[in-house]
Design a protein around this motif. Structure first.
Motif, PDB file in Angstrom:
ATOM      1  N   ARG A  35     -26.511   7.834   8.138  1.00  0.00           N
ATOM      2  CA  ARG A  35     -25.332   8.156   7.337  1.00  0.00           C
ATOM      3  C   ARG A  35     -24.172   7.207   7.637  1.00  0.00           C
ATOM      4  O   ARG A  35     -24.075   6.631   8.724  1.00  0.00           O
ATOM      5  CB  ARG A  35     -24.893   9.602   7.576  1.00  0.00           C
ATOM      6  N   GLN A  36     -23.328   7.058   6.661  1.00  0.00           N
ATOM      7  CA  GLN A  36     -22.094   6.274   6.817  1.00  0.00           C
ATOM      8  C   GLN A  36     -21.208   6.959   7.835  1.00  0.00           C
ATOM      9  O   GLN A  36     -20.961   8.167   7.752  1.00  0.00           O
ATOM     10  CB  GLN A  36     -21.397   6.186   5.468  1.00  0.00           C
ATOM     11  N   ASP A  37     -20.721   6.213   8.830  1.00  0.00           N
ATOM     12  CA  ASP A  37     -19.918   6.829   9.890  1.00  0.00           C
ATOM     13  C   ASP A  37     -19.050   5.756  10.545  1.00  0.00           C
ATOM     14  O   ASP A  37     -19.564   4.784  11.084  1.00  0.00           O
ATOM     15  CB  ASP A  37     -20.831   7.473  10.936  1.00  0.00           C
ATOM     16  N   THR A  38     -17.744   5.938  10.516  1.00  0.00           N
ATOM     17  CA  THR A  38     -16.822   4.970  11.125  1.00  0.00           C
ATOM     18  C   THR A  38     -16.306   5.448  12.478  1.00  0.00           C
ATOM     19  O   THR A  38     -15.370   4.864  13.026  1.00  0.00           O
ATOM     20  CB  THR A  38     -15.628   4.695  10.195  1.00  0.00           C
ATOM     21  N   SER A  39     -16.923   6.498  13.025  1.00  0.00           N
ATOM     22  CA  SER A  39     -16.515   6.976  14.345  1.00  0.00           C
ATOM     23  C   SER A  39     -17.628   6.827  15.379  1.00  0.00           C
ATOM     24  O   SER A  39     -17.345   6.670  16.568  1.00  0.00           O
ATOM     25  CB  SER A  39     -16.073   8.446  14.274  1.00  0.00           C
ATOM     26  N   VAL A  40     -18.879   6.884  14.947  1.00  0.00           N
ATOM     27  CA  VAL A  40     -20.018   6.728  15.861  1.00  0.00           C
ATOM     28  C   VAL A  40     -20.708   5.401  15.555  1.00  0.00           C
ATOM     29  O   VAL A  40     -21.240   5.221  14.461  1.00  0.00           O
ATOM     30  CB  VAL A  40     -21.017   7.887  15.716  1.00  0.00           C
ATOM     31  N   PRO A  41     -20.715   4.447  16.493  1.00  0.00           N
ATOM     32  CA  PRO A  41     -21.304   3.136  16.214  1.00  0.00           C
ATOM     33  C   PRO A  41     -22.825   3.189  16.155  1.00  0.00           C
ATOM     34  O   PRO A  41     -23.461   4.028  16.802  1.00  0.00           O
ATOM     35  CB  PRO A  41     -20.828   2.279  17.395  1.00  0.00           C
ATOM     36  N   ILE A  42     -23.406   2.274  15.372  1.00  0.00           N
ATOM     37  CA  ILE A  42     -24.859   2.133  15.343  1.00  0.00           C
ATOM     38  C   ILE A  42     -25.315   1.185  16.446  1.00  0.00           C
ATOM     39  O   ILE A  42     -26.509   1.134  16.770  1.00  0.00           O
ATOM     40  CB  ILE A  42     -25.344   1.615  13.970  1.00  0.00           C
ATOM     41  N   TYR A  43     -24.362   0.434  17.016  1.00  0.00           N
ATOM     42  CA  TYR A  43     -24.696  -0.503  18.092  1.00  0.00           C
ATOM     43  C   TYR A  43     -23.431  -0.769  18.901  1.00  0.00           C
ATOM     44  O   TYR A  43     -22.329  -0.833  18.367  1.00  0.00           O
ATOM     45  CB  TYR A  43     -25.227  -1.822  17.517  1.00  0.00           C
ATOM     46  N   GLU A  44     -23.611  -0.930  20.208  1.00  0.00           N
ATOM     47  CA  GLU A  44     -22.481  -1.218  21.092  1.00  0.00           C
ATOM     48  C   GLU A  44     -22.971  -2.071  22.256  1.00  0.00           C
ATOM     49  O   GLU A  44     -24.068  -1.865  22.771  1.00  0.00           O
ATOM     50  CB  GLU A  44     -21.868   0.083  21.615  1.00  0.00           C
ATOM     51  N   ASP A  45     -22.153  -3.039  22.660  1.00  0.00           N
ATOM     52  CA  ASP A  45     -22.505  -3.861  23.810  1.00  0.00           C
ATOM     53  C   ASP A  45     -21.231  -4.327  24.503  1.00  0.00           C
ATOM     54  O   ASP A  45     -20.172  -4.474  23.870  1.00  0.00           O
ATOM     55  CB  ASP A  45     -23.342  -5.067  23.378  1.00  0.00           C
ATOM     56  N   ASP A  46     -21.343  -4.546  25.811  1.00  0.00           N
ATOM     57  CA  ASP A  46     -20.215  -4.974  26.630  1.00  0.00           C
ATOM     58  C   ASP A  46     -20.458  -6.372  27.180  1.00  0.00           C
ATOM     59  O   ASP A  46     -21.607  -6.780  27.417  1.00  0.00           O
ATOM     60  CB  ASP A  46     -20.014  -4.031  27.823  1.00  0.00           C
ATOM     61  N   SER A  47     -19.365  -7.088  27.393  1.00  0.00           N
ATOM     62  CA  SER A  47     -19.449  -8.332  28.146  1.00  0.00           C
ATOM     63  C   SER A  47     -19.480  -7.989  29.628  1.00  0.00           C
ATOM     64  O   SER A  47     -19.306  -6.832  30.021  1.00  0.00           O
ATOM     65  CB  SER A  47     -18.226  -9.211  27.852  1.00  0.00           C
ATOM     66  N   GLY A  48     -19.689  -8.988  30.455  1.00  0.00           N
ATOM     67  CA  GLY A  48     -19.531  -8.778  31.883  1.00  0.00           C
ATOM     68  C   GLY A  48     -18.051  -8.654  32.233  1.00  0.00           C
ATOM     69  O   GLY A  48     -17.174  -8.995  31.428  1.00  0.00           O
ATOM     70  N   PRO A  49     -17.728  -8.158  33.429  1.00  0.00           N
ATOM     71  CA  PRO A  49     -16.318  -8.026  33.825  1.00  0.00           C
ATOM     72  C   PRO A  49     -15.697  -9.375  34.142  1.00  0.00           C
ATOM     73  O   PRO A  49     -16.388 -10.375  34.367  1.00  0.00           O
ATOM     74  CB  PRO A  49     -16.388  -7.139  35.078  1.00  0.00           C
ATOM     75  N   GLN A  50     -14.380  -9.384  34.180  1.00  0.00           N
ATOM     76  CA  GLN A  50     -13.637 -10.622  34.405  1.00  0.00           C
ATOM     77  C   GLN A  50     -13.923 -11.203  35.779  1.00  0.00           C
ATOM     78  O   GLN A  50     -14.021 -12.417  35.932  1.00  0.00           O
ATOM     79  CB  GLN A  50     -12.149 -10.329  34.241  1.00  0.00           C
ATOM     80  N   GLY A  51     -14.023 -10.371  36.793  1.00  0.00           N
ATOM     81  CA  GLY A  51     -14.410 -10.829  38.127  1.00  0.00           C
ATOM     82  C   GLY A  51     -13.263 -11.196  39.044  1.00  0.00           C
ATOM     83  O   GLY A  51     -13.334 -10.976  40.242  1.00  0.00           O
ATOM     84  N   ALA A  52     -12.202 -11.770  38.519  1.00  0.00           N
ATOM     85  CA  ALA A  52     -11.053 -12.154  39.347  1.00  0.00           C
ATOM     86  C   ALA A  52      -9.767 -11.912  38.564  1.00  0.00           C
ATOM     87  O   ALA A  52      -9.737 -12.047  37.342  1.00  0.00           O
ATOM     88  CB  ALA A  52     -11.150 -13.616  39.767  1.00  0.00           C
ATOM     89  N   GLU A  53      -8.730 -11.556  39.270  1.00  0.00           N
ATOM     90  CA  GLU A  53      -7.440 -11.284  38.624  1.00  0.00           C
ATOM     91  C   GLU A  53      -6.845 -12.565  38.058  1.00  0.00           C
ATOM     92  O   GLU A  53      -6.930 -13.635  38.648  1.00  0.00           O
ATOM     93  CB  GLU A  53      -6.492 -10.667  39.640  1.00  0.00           C
ATOM     94  N   LEU A  54      -6.234 -12.420  36.908  1.00  0.00           N
ATOM     95  CA  LEU A  54      -5.524 -13.531  36.263  1.00  0.00           C
ATOM     96  C   LEU A  54      -4.062 -13.117  36.171  1.00  0.00           C
ATOM     97  O   LEU A  54      -3.749 -12.081  35.581  1.00  0.00           O
ATOM     98  CB  LEU A  54      -6.112 -13.779  34.869  1.00  0.00           C
ATOM     99  N   SER A  55      -3.166 -13.898  36.770  1.00  0.00           N
ATOM    100  CA  SER A  55      -1.767 -13.474  36.785  1.00  0.00           C
ATOM    101  C   SER A  55      -0.822 -14.634  36.485  1.00  0.00           C
ATOM    102  O   SER A  55      -1.123 -15.804  36.753  1.00  0.00           O
ATOM    103  CB  SER A  55      -1.402 -12.851  38.134  1.00  0.00           C
ATOM    104  N   TYR A  56       0.326 -14.255  35.918  1.00  0.00           N
ATOM    105  CA  TYR A  56       1.369 -15.205  35.529  1.00  0.00           C
ATOM    106  C   TYR A  56       2.674 -14.781  36.197  1.00  0.00           C
ATOM    107  O   TYR A  56       2.975 -13.581  36.313  1.00  0.00           O
ATOM    108  CB  TYR A  56       1.551 -15.219  34.013  1.00  0.00           C
ATOM    109  N   ILE A  57       3.467 -15.769  36.621  1.00  0.00           N
ATOM    110  CA  ILE A  57       4.771 -15.486  37.221  1.00  0.00           C
ATOM    111  C   ILE A  57       5.879 -16.042  36.327  1.00  0.00           C
ATOM    112  O   ILE A  57       5.631 -16.768  35.372  1.00  0.00           O
ATOM    113  CB  ILE A  57       4.886 -16.085  38.640  1.00  0.00           C
ATOM    114  N   ASN A  58       7.111 -15.676  36.680  1.00  0.00           N
ATOM    115  CA  ASN A  58       8.316 -16.123  35.964  1.00  0.00           C
ATOM    116  C   ASN A  58       8.295 -15.710  34.498  1.00  0.00           C
ATOM    117  O   ASN A  58       8.799 -16.421  33.622  1.00  0.00           O
ATOM    118  CB  ASN A  58       8.495 -17.643  36.081  1.00  0.00           C
ATOM    119  N   CYS A  59       7.690 -14.568  34.212  1.00  0.00           N
ATOM    120  CA  CYS A  59       7.669 -14.056  32.851  1.00  0.00           C
ATOM    121  C   CYS A  59       8.975 -13.318  32.572  1.00  0.00           C
ATOM    122  O   CYS A  59       9.427 -12.512  33.385  1.00  0.00           O
ATOM    123  CB  CYS A  59       6.496 -13.104  32.658  1.00  0.00           C
ATOM    124  N   ASP A  60       9.582 -13.606  31.436  1.00  0.00           N
ATOM    125  CA  ASP A  60      10.826 -12.943  31.071  1.00  0.00           C
ATOM    126  C   ASP A  60      10.565 -11.528  30.572  1.00  0.00           C
ATOM    127  O   ASP A  60       9.572 -11.274  29.872  1.00  0.00           O
ATOM    128  CB  ASP A  60      11.540 -13.730  29.967  1.00  0.00           C
TER     129      ASP A  60
END
Length: 271
Positions: free
Chosen positions: A46-71
């Protein structure tokens, strides 16, 4: 007068460039990948926009990414590439197969809600500082979900129609929305879909042969009609359907169904 006006304009332009922007302090921009897949869907799904017919994840980022001097108030956000036709209510984008949509999400393993694409907003530091650090958590990862958005699909290749080719489809950014200056980017492998034809039949049928005796059983047997309806659905246009009967008490030549008579014999009657 002309010289003074030029000088004033020059000072204004220079002063407009003295404001700081975020500077990468830790880690490097990260590329995420989701593998190729061939998805199989039942034509009767059935047509359904709340329950996916397929789902997949990427791997995790693994390390923190950070920026300084942000306004405080500096912009950051999420955007997509090569995707269009988004439904604003469901956040689902169209794909190359009408009736199949895709949603892109950014997730963190900290239990927070998944983040939809696209979106943007100003940085706001909790302590109210004019400048601060902006962090992309190490546990971040992407998710894609496919949905059936129409009752019937229009497919042409029984070996698999291409939903999306292998390409970059999403990224996050800091300061400027520019895919070339991504902080995190999602690449997907080719996604294909195959539909399985589906048939349903009406309720179970009882065929009443009545009481069968040597007097009522003729040389040609006793015939009764088995009336039933078969409703089939396919996403590939025209189709043909056939029906068959199976049994757990077939004769050795597979031509008849053994029937137990009143005495419990299984070798006297057959359908």
């Amino acid at each position: 007068m002309l010289k003074n006006k030029f000088l004033s304009l020059l000072i204004l332009v220079i002063s407009g460039n003295v404001f700081a922007t975020c500077q990468l302090d830790q880690g490097t921009p990260h590329i995420f990948n989701i593998k190729s897949a061939t998805i199989t869907i039942d034509a009767s799904a059935r047509q359904d926009t709340s329950v996916p017919i397929y789902e997949d994840d990427s791997g995790p980022q693994g390390a923190e990414l950070s920026y300084i001097n942000c306004d405080n108030g500096e912009m950051y956000g999420r955007n997509v590439m090569h995707l269009s036709g988004q439904d604003s209510s469901t956040k689902i984008f169209q794909t190359n197969v009408p009736g199949i949509g895709i949603k892109v999400l950014m997730r963190n393993n900290n239990g927070g809600n998944p983040l939809n694409f696209p979106a943007s907003g100003p940085m706001q530091f909790e302590d109210g500082s004019a400048q601060g650090r902006f962090v992309c958590p190490a546990e971040s990862y992407f998710t894609i979900q496919l949905f059936k958005t129409q009752p019937t699909l229009t497919l042409t290749n029984k070996g698999g129609d291409v939903v999306l080719p292998a390409e970059e489809i999403a990224y996050t950014w800091v300061t400027a929305d520019n895919p070339a200056k991504y902080t995190r980017r999602l690449n997907i492998g080719q996604l294909m879909i195959i539909s399985t034809p589906s048939c349903t039949y009406d309720n179970a049928k009882t065929v009443d042969f009545g009481t069968v005796t040597t007097n009522t059983l003729t040389a040609s047997g006793i015939a009764r009609d088995l009336d039933f309806s078969l409703i089939c659905k396919t996403d590939y246009g025209n189709y043909s359907a056939s029906a068959a009967i199976s049994t757990q008490t077939a004769t050795s030549d597979l031509k008849y169904i053994k029937v137990k008579d009143a005495a419990g014999n299984m070798d006297r009657l057959a359908i």
